[in-house]
Design a protein around this motif. Structure first.
Motif, PDB file in Angstrom:
ATOM      1  N   ARG A  78       0.805  -1.333   0.024  1.00 43.35           N
ATOM      2  CA  ARG A  78      -0.223   0.067  -0.030  1.00 43.35           C
ATOM      3  C   ARG A  78       0.906   1.067  -0.040  1.00 43.35           C
ATOM      4  O   ARG A  78       0.636   2.081  -0.719  1.00 43.35           O
ATOM      5  N   GLY A  79       1.718   1.527   0.869  1.00 38.96           N
ATOM      6  CA  GLY A  79       2.887   2.555   0.804  1.00 38.96           C
ATOM      7  C   GLY A  79       3.588   2.701  -0.434  1.00 38.96           C
ATOM      8  O   GLY A  79       3.667   3.842  -0.872  1.00 38.96           O
ATOM      9  N   ASP A  80       4.006   1.648  -1.106  1.00 40.73           N
ATOM     10  CA  ASP A  80       4.661   1.813  -2.181  1.00 40.73           C
ATOM     11  C   ASP A  80       3.749   2.456  -3.365  1.00 40.73           C
ATOM     12  O   ASP A  80       4.111   3.146  -4.235  1.00 40.73           O
ATOM     13  N   LEU A  81       2.540   1.715  -3.438  1.00 40.30           N
ATOM     14  CA  LEU A  81       1.554   2.097  -4.228  1.00 40.30           C
ATOM     15  C   LEU A  81       1.051   3.721  -4.215  1.00 40.30           C
ATOM     16  O   LEU A  81       1.066   4.370  -4.978  1.00 40.30           O
ATOM     17  N   VAL A  82       0.911   4.141  -3.084  1.00 43.09           N
ATOM     18  CA  VAL A  82       0.581   5.554  -2.513  1.00 43.09           C
ATOM     19  C   VAL A  82       1.626   6.266  -2.793  1.00 43.09           C
ATOM     20  O   VAL A  82       1.336   7.537  -3.688  1.00 43.09           O
ATOM     21  N   ALA A  83       3.096   5.851  -2.706  1.00 46.01           N
ATOM     22  CA  ALA A  83       3.997   7.013  -3.031  1.00 46.01           C
ATOM     23  C   ALA A  83       4.162   7.077  -4.418  1.00 46.01           C
ATOM     24  O   ALA A  83       4.466   7.964  -5.018  1.00 46.01           O
ATOM     25  N   TRP A  84       4.124   5.812  -5.167  1.00 40.61           N
ATOM     26  CA  TRP A  84       4.375   6.089  -6.623  1.00 40.61           C
ATOM     27  C   TRP A  84       3.232   6.684  -7.415  1.00 40.61           C
ATOM     28  O   TRP A  84       3.344   7.446  -8.335  1.00 40.61           O
ATOM     29  N   PHE A  85       1.814   6.566  -6.927  1.00 43.18           N
ATOM     30  CA  PHE A  85       0.793   7.284  -7.541  1.00 43.18           C
ATOM     31  C   PHE A  85       0.950   8.634  -7.156  1.00 43.18           C
ATOM     32  O   PHE A  85       0.583   9.551  -8.064  1.00 43.18           O
ATOM     33  N   THR A  86       1.470   9.173  -5.953  1.00 44.21           N
ATOM     34  CA  THR A  86       1.380  10.311  -5.845  1.00 44.21           C
ATOM     35  C   THR A  86       2.570  11.170  -6.746  1.00 44.21           C
ATOM     36  O   THR A  86       2.393  12.226  -6.986  1.00 44.21           O
TER      37      THR A  86
END
Length: 188
Positions: A78-86
């Motif tokens: 979740r953290g990786d996806l949030v950071a990447w999508f941000t």
């Protein structure tokens, strides 16, 4: 005929001028003579190194487009996806968003540009696989997940929201994209 390679400073000036003009007037309005004037280069030099406008534009986008140095590694899927999508949202909310939207609009009438842009997309397809394989190793995903879903869904959702609907690509939207769409699909 062997074409002499441009020196790095000259090539940078040409690619930067192309990118800046692309942002100002879009793909359809971009003219080689304007690039040559801004970069203080001859049209002959540009045509010798970039026989097509599509090739020049793609090289300029590759050269100038901001890209994350490394994929986020927060320790959770979740953290990786949030950071990447941000990072993606920040890029689309900035100067590059309208520029990229204009390029994608030109795809319908410019097959050579379309082919070049598709090859750029393929080079980024591994990002989701890297993030998902780390999540698999941590036990957050089961074998059989489909990382291609990220590329199929996320850019389309971001473009639709930002350019068709005119709504912000904010933290609330990124959380929704991750929590309500991507994570359930990857974990299904």
């Amino acid at each position: 005929m062997v074409t002499r390679r441009l020196d790095e400073e000259r090539e940078s000036a040409i690619l930067r001028a192309t990118y800046d003009l692309l942002a100002e007037c879009g793909y359809q309005g971009l003219r080689v003579d304007a690039v040559a004037a801004r970069a203080q280069a001859s049209k002959a030099t540009l045509y010798r190194h970039w026989p097509t406008k599509a090739g020049l534009v793609i090289d300029a986008v590759k050269f100038c487009k901001a890209a994350p140095e490394d994929l986020p590694d927060t320790g959770s899927l979740r953290g990786d996806l949030v950071a990447w999508f941000t990072e993606m949202a920040t890029l689309m909310n900035g100067d590059q968003g309208p520029l990229l939207a204009g390029l994608f609009a030109a795809l319908q009438s410019e097959p050579e540009l379309a082919a070049e842009l598709r090859s750029m997309r393929d080079s980024k397809a591994v990002y989701a696989e890297v993030i998902c394989s780390r999540a698999l190793a941590r036990g957050e995903l089961r074998p059989g997940y489909n990382p291609d879903l990220v590329d199929e869904i996320v850019p389309a959702q971001m473009f639709m929201r930002a350019f068709a609907l005119g709504e912000p690509l904010d933290a609330e939207f990124v959380d929704h994209l991750v929590d309500d769409i991507i994570l359930p699909l990857l974990q299904a």
